[in-house]
Enzyme design. Structure first.
Site, PDB file in Angstrom:
ATOM      1  N   CYS A 166      15.820  40.683 -25.992  1.00  0.00           N
ATOM      2  CA  CYS A 166      16.199  40.841 -24.683  1.00  0.00           C
ATOM      3  C   CYS A 166      15.634  40.018 -23.664  1.00  0.00           C
ATOM      4  O   CYS A 166      14.584  39.872 -23.594  1.00  0.00           O
ATOM      5  CB  CYS A 166      15.542  42.427 -24.277  1.00  0.00           C
ATOM      6  SG  CYS A 166      15.617  42.824 -22.654  1.00  0.00           S
ATOM      7  N   TYR A 173      11.753  40.195 -16.117  1.00  0.00           N
ATOM      8  CA  TYR A 173      11.298  41.197 -15.313  1.00  0.00           C
ATOM      9  C   TYR A 173      10.202  42.143 -16.052  1.00  0.00           C
ATOM     10  O   TYR A 173       9.013  42.410 -15.590  1.00  0.00           O
ATOM     11  CB  TYR A 173      12.327  42.203 -14.845  1.00  0.00           C
ATOM     12  CG  TYR A 173      11.759  43.541 -14.383  1.00  0.00           C
ATOM     13  CD1 TYR A 173      11.036  43.520 -12.898  1.00  0.00           C
ATOM     14  CD2 TYR A 173      11.618  44.772 -15.315  1.00  0.00           C
ATOM     15  CE1 TYR A 173      10.410  44.744 -12.718  1.00  0.00           C
ATOM     16  CE2 TYR A 173      10.629  45.869 -14.721  1.00  0.00           C
ATOM     17  CZ  TYR A 173      10.283  45.823 -13.584  1.00  0.00           C
ATOM     18  OH  TYR A 173       9.881  47.078 -12.890  1.00  0.00           O
ATOM     19  N   CYS A 208      23.693  43.363 -20.282  1.00  0.00           N
ATOM     20  CA  CYS A 208      23.487  43.985 -18.990  1.00  0.00           C
ATOM     21  C   CYS A 208      24.113  43.048 -17.838  1.00  0.00           C
ATOM     22  O   CYS A 208      24.449  43.147 -16.768  1.00  0.00           O
ATOM     23  CB  CYS A 208      22.317  44.319 -18.456  1.00  0.00           C
ATOM     24  SG  CYS A 208      20.894  43.333 -18.516  1.00  0.00           S
ATOM     25  N   CYS A 237      19.850  38.829 -26.093  1.00  0.00           N
ATOM     26  CA  CYS A 237      20.823  39.835 -25.528  1.00  0.00           C
ATOM     27  C   CYS A 237      20.934  39.708 -24.288  1.00  0.00           C
ATOM     28  O   CYS A 237      19.964  39.568 -23.388  1.00  0.00           O
ATOM     29  CB  CYS A 237      20.315  41.203 -25.891  1.00  0.00           C
ATOM     30  SG  CYS A 237      21.720  42.553 -25.327  1.00  0.00           S
ATOM     31  N   CYS A 244       9.082  50.999 -23.396  1.00  0.00           N
ATOM     32  CA  CYS A 244       7.738  51.486 -23.733  1.00  0.00           C
ATOM     33  C   CYS A 244       6.698  50.429 -24.175  1.00  0.00           C
ATOM     34  O   CYS A 244       7.346  49.281 -24.285  1.00  0.00           O
ATOM     35  CB  CYS A 244       7.871  52.569 -24.695  1.00  0.00           C
ATOM     36  SG  CYS A 244       8.916  53.903 -24.324  1.00  0.00           S
ATOM     37  N   CYS A 248      22.309  48.943 -19.737  1.00  0.00           N
ATOM     38  CA  CYS A 248      21.388  48.640 -21.104  1.00  0.00           C
ATOM     39  C   CYS A 248      21.422  49.677 -22.024  1.00  0.00           C
ATOM     40  O   CYS A 248      21.151  50.942 -21.271  1.00  0.00           O
ATOM     41  CB  CYS A 248      20.017  48.160 -20.756  1.00  0.00           C
ATOM     42  SG  CYS A 248      19.292  47.778 -22.286  1.00  0.00           S
ATOM     43  N   GLY A 259       5.202  51.332 -19.173  1.00  0.00           N
ATOM     44  CA  GLY A 259       5.734  52.711 -19.138  1.00  0.00           C
ATOM     45  C   GLY A 259       4.441  53.496 -18.362  1.00  0.00           C
ATOM     46  O   GLY A 259       3.455  53.381 -18.746  1.00  0.00           O
ATOM     47  N   ASN A 312       9.625  51.707 -29.094  1.00  0.00           N
ATOM     48  CA  ASN A 312      10.040  51.109 -28.043  1.00  0.00           C
ATOM     49  C   ASN A 312      11.419  50.459 -28.478  1.00  0.00           C
ATOM     50  O   ASN A 312      11.656  49.868 -29.474  1.00  0.00           O
ATOM     51  CB  ASN A 312       9.014  49.883 -27.754  1.00  0.00           C
ATOM     52  CG  ASN A 312       9.756  48.952 -26.536  1.00  0.00           C
ATOM     53  OD1 ASN A 312       9.189  47.874 -26.556  1.00  0.00           O
ATOM     54  ND2 ASN A 312      10.319  49.493 -25.745  1.00  0.00           N
ATOM     55  N   GLY A 313      12.266  51.081 -27.495  1.00  0.00           N
ATOM     56  CA  GLY A 313      13.727  50.479 -27.812  1.00  0.00           C
ATOM     57  C   GLY A 313      14.630  51.829 -27.376  1.00  0.00           C
ATOM     58  O   GLY A 313      14.145  52.861 -27.397  1.00  0.00           O
TER      59      GLY A 313
HETATM   60  P1  AMP Z   1      16.894  47.782  -6.910  1.00  0.00           P
HETATM   61  O1  AMP Z   1      16.151  48.165  -5.933  1.00  0.00           O
HETATM   62  O2  AMP Z   1      17.736  49.001  -7.483  1.00  0.00           O
HETATM   63  O3  AMP Z   1      17.865  46.603  -6.587  1.00  0.00           O
HETATM   64  O4  AMP Z   1      16.115  47.378  -8.116  1.00  0.00           O
HETATM   65  C1  AMP Z   1      15.571  46.142  -7.916  1.00  0.00           C
HETATM   66  C2  AMP Z   1      14.077  45.965  -7.906  1.00  0.00           C
HETATM   67  O5  AMP Z   1      13.369  46.875  -9.274  1.00  0.00           O
HETATM   68  C3  AMP Z   1      13.588  44.300  -8.200  1.00  0.00           C
HETATM   69  O6  AMP Z   1      12.418  44.224  -7.455  1.00  0.00           O
HETATM   70  C4  AMP Z   1      13.189  44.376  -9.627  1.00  0.00           C
HETATM   71  O7  AMP Z   1      11.809  43.688  -9.633  1.00  0.00           O
HETATM   72  C5  AMP Z   1      12.857  45.748  -9.950  1.00  0.00           C
HETATM   73  N1  AMP Z   1      13.400  46.102 -11.430  1.00  0.00           N
HETATM   74  C6  AMP Z   1      14.624  45.646 -11.951  1.00  0.00           C
HETATM   75  N2  AMP Z   1      14.702  46.411 -13.051  1.00  0.00           N
HETATM   76  C7  AMP Z   1      13.798  47.522 -13.261  1.00  0.00           C
HETATM   77  C8  AMP Z   1      13.711  48.435 -14.258  1.00  0.00           C
HETATM   78  N3  AMP Z   1      14.486  48.573 -15.240  1.00  0.00           N
HETATM   79  N4  AMP Z   1      12.731  49.456 -14.006  1.00  0.00           N
HETATM   80  C9  AMP Z   1      11.906  49.049 -12.853  1.00  0.00           C
HETATM   81  N5  AMP Z   1      12.247  48.318 -11.772  1.00  0.00           N
HETATM   82  C10 AMP Z   1      12.830  47.342 -12.128  1.00  0.00           C
END
Ligand code: AMP
Length: 458
Positions: A235, A241, A436, A433, A2, A382, A28, A101-102
């Protein structure tokens, strides 16, 4: 995950909070809300969807010099207006509004204890336990009530709370999630990331420290460190990302972190003879530029992202996730045709995005596709606020690297090593951390992780 924003002592507190939330939209997109406080009385607006979807008329009716706001990102299961934040309740000590957030890892136990003694909950969020515990505290000051409320709380929290005329900011002792303090015409402004300070014209002052509670009221600002010191566990995925590249978090620039990750990736997993490198926009742009800088392979724009399509990640079924990836990205044939290409993404979670993109890129004529990932393999869920699916859905938890390469349909696959990743982020490698990626969880996992995911705050 968030985004949270708050300000006290400014005539346009609501307008600033709305602007701040626009900058935190990437944290979010499921719901947004603002609570404003005028002479100790609080009113709030919460709605599903984006900040721009918030009802204008109701927003315009909000008045006050204190406001807090929230953008929410959660799992599909808990997507409902009851779980939108800020939570707003009235208590014997005045109203309490909370933006979190968390994820709290022992929220289930704390909630059961409260229910045992008669509490009734209005949402399935972990965050609501903090409000209940504050309301029960007999301590005189809002910050003392918060100390009482947080005493046995485990897990990740960056919090903004208003109680009566006081604004409280708090960060858990391990500092999992970012929270910064800025200043605008003397008024303190708190935000998840510095990009939200920039948009309102506030100057960055400092981070809210891990374990710190800051109280702001008519008498000024007070800082407390009421809890035992803990090992820092910021994190690392925020740098990989989550955060925006124009932000500074955990004392360093996100852009610089991502470029360093990309450079390290080029050193660890080079692709000799590649014609070009491109990113999966937008979160891996900076890492792909870093890869290009280090390797000398030209950086190209080979994938175009449609910004008007919502999130791909959390779709109820795998089939709709794949369809959404194809709606979201298209490939530039003129760039890709006949080329040996390096595709850089920041992470692979289920593998859905990569698999769909590889067929798109091959369809646009690429002769070889080499996948490079600017993080280590994600092998565990996570419990601290990033929405990763359960272990059995994580491709790297259930397959070895050759099986993943084969399943994604790429010519070669390279992930960053855990050490390479941690050494690349500012103020690394310690104090992060990486559960994951490494399975090294700083707290006991929640007793019922599914319940937590269903009821999580962020
Ligand atoms: P996937 O398609 O399940 O392998 O997700 C990987 C893609 O989702 C990558 O392009 C990442 O940039 C993005 N991504 C990674 N973690 C998250 C997250 N928690 N929420 C949304 N997108 C994510």
């Amino acid at each position: 995950m968030c985004g949270i924003f708050g300000v006290r002592g400014h005539d346009d507190a609501v307008g600033l909070t709305k602007l701040g939330l626009f900058s935190l939209q990437h944290r979010g997109q499921e719901s947004a809300g603002i609570v404003a406080v005028e002479n100790g009385a609080a009113r709030g607006v919460r709605s599903m969807g984006l900040v721009s979807d918030m009802p204008l008329l109701q927003l315009e009716a909000l008045r006050g010099t204190l406001a807090i706001g929230h953008t929410r990102y959660s799992t599909a299961g808990s997507s409902s207006i009851e779980n939108a934040q800020p939570v707003l309740v009235s208590s014997r000590g005045g109203h309490i509004a909370l933006a979190h957030n968390g994820n709290l890892t022992n929220a289930g136990e704390l909630r059961a204890d409260l229910e045992e003694s008669g509490s009734i909950f209005a949402s399935s969020m972990d965050s609501e336990v903090i409000v209940h515990r504050m309301a029960r505290s007999n301590a005189p000051l809002p910050e003392e009530k918060l100390v009482d409320a947080l005493r046995d709380v485990e897990g990740a929290y960056s919090l903004l709370i208003s109680m009566a005329d006081t604004l409280l900011a708090a960060r858990d002792p391990r500092g999992w999630r970012p929270l910064v303090l800025g200043r605008l015409n003397g008024a303190p402004v708190f935000a998840s990331e510095t990009c939200a300070l920039d948009i309102v014209g506030a100057t960055f002052e400092r981070e809210v420290e891990p374990g710190e509670i800051i109280a702001v009221d008519a008498n000024g600002e007070r800082s407390l460190f009421p809890f035992e010191r803990r090992e820092l566990k910021r994190c690392v995925f925020e740098h990989v990302y989550f955060a925006r590249p124009d932000s500074r978090i955990f004392g360093g620039s996100v852009d610089r972190a991502r470029r360093a990750l990309g450079r390290q990736l080029a050193r660890e997993c080079p692709v000799p003879g590649a014609d070009l490198v491109f990113s999966v926009p937008d979160s891996s742009n900076s890492a792909a530029i870093g890869f290009a800088e280090e390797s000398g392979v030209p950086y190209e724009l080979a994938l175009i992202r449609n910004h008007y399509v919502g999130r791909t990640f959390i779709q109820p079924s795998q089939a709709s996730r794949i369809a959404k990836v194809r709606l979201k990205f298209s490939a530039v044939r003129e760039v890709l045709d006949g080329k040996r290409v390096v595709m850089v993404d920041d992470s692979i979670v289920r593998g859905t995005t990569t698999r769909a993109l590889v067929s798109l890129v091959r369809g646009a004529g690429a002769s070889e596709v080499h996948m490079r990932v600017s993080s280590a393999p994600v092998t565990g869920p996570c419990y601290y606020g990033i929405d990763t699916p359960s272990r059995d859905e994580l491709i790297a938890a259930t397959h070895n690297q050759e099986e993943i390469r084969d399943s994604l349909g790429v010519d070669s696959l390279g992930y960053l090593t855990l050490d390479g990743m941690l050494e690349s982020v500012p103020s690394g490698p310690d104090g992060f951390c990486h559960a994951c990626f490494s399975g090294d969880y700083p707290t006991a996992p929640p007793t019922d992780p599914n319940k937590l995911r269903f009821g999580c705050g962020c």
